[in-house]
Enzyme design. Structure first.
Site: not given
Ligand code: SAH
Length: 372
Positions: A118, A125, A129, A346
């Protein structure tokens, strides 16, 4: 007039070109510019990525004079591993220190024969979000293609073999750093480097639509999209970039991305937040939204972090949601939480970011809600 020897030295250092992030065509052009045949560039690329060699003098099939020249004008810069943290389940998280002192994280997730890396694309970032801890860190800068591929280089050396899969799901929004990410992904797939199949390189995005359209012209990798909500009102809150590129623009752009290949599917990531996006009505709305789009849905149990106010949906609720999608013919799986004991799951990657977005100052202090 002769300058001070130290400033000479510094100037020399500054002028050196880092070869680590150069693709095959970049290397060929660089070596042609040096006045030698392009194949030397391909050889050096192979030394760097296939054999892990960073010392020009150890590149035995490169002529001596060319090696001396390279020592003067080029370098291969590898970030330092500041910390390696193994989790109980075999996941490893590396904290990498970049030349300017910033730190990013890379995670290796072994799962049987599959070894997934990963990879981060930015220091922090900018997207904010609400459920992601990288967002809380704020944003500093894009990673160069060298700093992106360095994560694969280091993992390959640490583990003794390249990963089988790479997911651009670490810190940052890869489509906000498109050119560098595309170059690094080209190296991941390159025969002279890591030879990872294009279907095993996945870019994950929160949905920057114009960049997605450009990506389609530049690269043919697998696409994962952070959806997280079935309607604009909720997605506006969870993934604020949705206000700029709402679902009615995002979904067609994703569909176009895979339309050249009937076997392809979009992977939709959907973080399961208790009482926020996990109801059966929302599962139904999701089914309607994805109608006709070749899809796979990855349900991700929410991973908490200090200061987060959300709670994960229960395993039962996630399973009900999944069954509902399955009944509608949508392939769906629950992502296993990996490495959460070392905050490598994640949304838990933070590194060390000198924030330039002043987000920390703008953010109200939040208190963790205890699980009832
Ligand atoms: N910025 C990109 C890459 C990050 S991928 C994107 O948004 O896709 C990481 C994944 O984990 C994304 O789907 C993100 O939304 C998710 N994610 C972020 N925070 C999280 C959390 N606290 N628990 C579970 N998933 C999460």
């Amino acid at each position: 007039m002769r300058a001070h020897p130290l400033s000479d030295l510094l100037e020399n250092q500054l002028a050196k070109t880092n070869l680590l992030g150069m693709t095959r065509s970049g290397m060929e052009a660089y070596f042609t510019d040096l006045g030698v045949k392009a194949f030397h560039g391909r050889n050096v690329l192979k030394w760097i990525h296939k054999h892990g060699v960073t010392d020009f003098d150890a590149m035995s099939d490169v002529p001596k004079a060319l090696r001396a020249r390279l020592r003067e004008c080029a370098e291969i810069v590898i970030p330092r591993i500041a910390l390696a943290q193994p989790a109980r389940d075999g996941t490893i998280k590396w904290l990498l220190e970049l030349a300017d002192g910033q730190r990013v994280e890379t995670v290796h997730i072994p799962d049987g024969a599959r070894r997934t890396l990963c990879v981060s694309s930015q220091v922090g970032c900018a997207l904010d979000c609400s459920f992601c801890s990288t967002a809380q860190q704020g944003f500093n800068r894009n990673l160069s293609s060298a700093e992106i591929i360095a994560q694969v280089w280091l993992a390959t050396r640490e583990l003794g073999c390249p990963p089988t899969n790479v997911v651009m799901m670490g810190m940052g929004e890869p489509l906000a750093n498109l050119d560098n990410v595309v170059q690094a992904m080209e190296l991941m797939q390159e025969d002279l480097a890591y030879m990872i199949a294009k279907t095993r390189v996945t870019i994950s995005t929160s949905g920057i639509v114009p960049a997605l359209r450009r990506l389609r012209e530049l690269s043919d990798v697998s696409l994962a999209v952070s959806l997280h909500a079935p309607d604009n009102a909720l997605r506006d809150q969870l993934v604020p970039i949705n206000r700029k590129y709402p679902l009615e623009e995002l979904i067609p752009a994703c569909r176009e991305f895979i339309q050249h290949d009937r076997r392809r599917k979009i992977t939709w990531e959907y973080v399961m937040l208790d009482g926020v996006n996990d109801s059966i009505a929302q599962a139904k709305a999701l089914i309607r939204l994805l109608q006709g789009v070749p899809s796979k849905v990855n349900l991700i149990p929410f991973n908490p972090f200090p200061g987060s106010t959300y709670r994960s949906s229960t395993a039962e609720q996630i399973e009900l949601f999944r069954q509902r999608l399955k009944r509608a013919g949508i392939m769906s799986m629950t992502r296993k939480t990996r490495g959460d004991d070392i905050d490598a799951a994640c949304g838990q990657l933070v590194g060390k970011v000198r924030d330039r977005s002043r987000r920390q100052l703008r953010r109200p202090q939040v208190v963790q809600v205890p699980r009832s």
